[in-house]
Write a protein that holds these residues in place. Sequence first.
Motif, short mmCIF file in Angstrom:
data_model
loop_
_atom_site.label_atom_id
_atom_site.label_comp_id
_atom_site.label_asym_id
_atom_site.label_seq_id
_atom_site.Cartn_x
_atom_site.Cartn_y
_atom_site.Cartn_z
N PHE A 186 0.83 -1.20 0.00
CA PHE A 186 0.00 0.00 0.00
C PHE A 186 0.87 1.25 0.00
O PHE A 186 1.81 1.36 0.78
CB PHE A 186 -0.91 0.05 1.22
CG PHE A 186 -1.65 1.35 1.37
CD1 PHE A 186 -2.67 1.70 0.50
CD2 PHE A 186 -1.30 2.27 2.36
CE1 PHE A 186 -3.33 2.91 0.60
CE2 PHE A 186 -1.96 3.49 2.48
CZ PHE A 186 -2.99 3.81 1.59
N ILE A 201 -9.49 3.57 3.15
CA ILE A 201 -8.28 2.76 3.35
C ILE A 201 -8.63 1.51 4.15
O ILE A 201 -8.23 0.39 3.80
CB ILE A 201 -7.19 3.58 4.07
CG1 ILE A 201 -6.68 4.69 3.15
CG2 ILE A 201 -6.02 2.68 4.51
CD1 ILE A 201 -5.86 5.74 3.85
N LEU A 205 -8.32 -2.41 3.00
CA LEU A 205 -7.49 -3.37 3.74
C LEU A 205 -8.34 -4.50 4.33
O LEU A 205 -7.88 -5.65 4.39
CB LEU A 205 -6.71 -2.64 4.83
CG LEU A 205 -5.64 -1.66 4.30
CD1 LEU A 205 -5.04 -0.86 5.45
CD2 LEU A 205 -4.56 -2.40 3.52
N THR A 219 4.37 -1.35 3.42
CA THR A 219 4.26 0.06 3.10
C THR A 219 5.57 0.73 3.48
O THR A 219 6.48 0.08 3.99
CB THR A 219 3.06 0.69 3.85
OG1 THR A 219 2.88 2.04 3.41
CG2 THR A 219 3.26 0.66 5.35
N GLU A 226 -0.43 6.37 4.92
CA GLU A 226 0.30 5.14 5.25
C GLU A 226 0.36 4.92 6.75
O GLU A 226 0.40 3.77 7.22
CB GLU A 226 1.69 5.17 4.62
CG GLU A 226 1.61 5.11 3.09
CD GLU A 226 2.95 4.98 2.40
OE1 GLU A 226 3.87 4.39 2.98
OE2 GLU A 226 3.08 5.49 1.27
N ALA A 229 -2.80 3.23 7.55
CA ALA A 229 -2.73 1.80 7.22
C ALA A 229 -1.97 1.02 8.29
O ALA A 229 -2.34 -0.10 8.64
CB ALA A 229 -2.05 1.62 5.86
#
Length: 312
Positions: A186, A201, A205, A219, A226, A229
């Motif tokens: 990602f 996001i 996921l 990532t 990010e 994530a």
Amino acid sequence: MTSFSTPVFAAAKTDSAFDDLTASLGDVRPHPTEDALVHLGRALMTELVDVICGTALEDFQVLLGEALIGAFHSAAGRIERDADRARDAMRALDRDFDGSEAADTELQEATSRARAGDVATRAAELIRDAASEAWTVATGEVWTAWRGSRRGTHLTAAQLEAKQAIRAIRSRRAGEADPGGPVIAFRGAPAADSAEDAGRIFDALNWAKAEWPDMALATTGAKGSEKLAIKWAQQKGVKLILARADFDAHGKAAPFRANDELIALEPEVCLTLAHSVAEERMDHRPFGPALNLGQKAMENGLRHLSIKARAA
């Protein structure tokens, strides 16, 4: 674009593995319980945030918070290296064992040092991860180890360096150890950190985890989307692989070199979010490294999905 479901985060399940480990040592002195160590980590971070919040030091809150967590991470690493040296001594003593009482005593002492070191390492990790969890709850920030890999506790998932994961994949090809489940890569724009972005996001996921339940998330750990994530991975107990951009070595090309590491992990799918899905941020320029990862994925025959706003 695949339709993603709304995420529901489950609470991490606690266990008494640490308490079982300490009981096996046979030390006459008591060890703190796992619950006590977790409480200590949370209390230390809560106290730091309470003291700093609203003061002139608030501008340095991120640095101070990460330094506190990093101190226990560093301590765990140092203790673990000491335990590894004790294990090296154990192997040497066992190999050269002559049956004497002195040799037997020396072997037992090395064994005790290694086992005690393992317990102390785990204790430092429990404090570290509890402090990290409290830091995220209090500030919304996500802590990741500055360098190297990190073993997870029940509070957080494991974290691997991308280079280590790549080596493991190459070893798997050679018939050696399997590094684990499939990798999902990602990359997202730093400005894509709104509530709407977080929802999309997490949807993406969650979809990936439903498709590959034993997935690892790869990532670069860049700020914004990010970090969101990474927060998802920690809450889900998903293994994290970090391909950090090395600006000292690669300068402006660092984010794109990091993409090369992500591609080398041979991900099942590359998810990208080139710009925020929030309406007020739609005019931001697309994030070049995210576009680049999508392009490299297609060039290498890998699946690529671009995360977009929900259809009206």
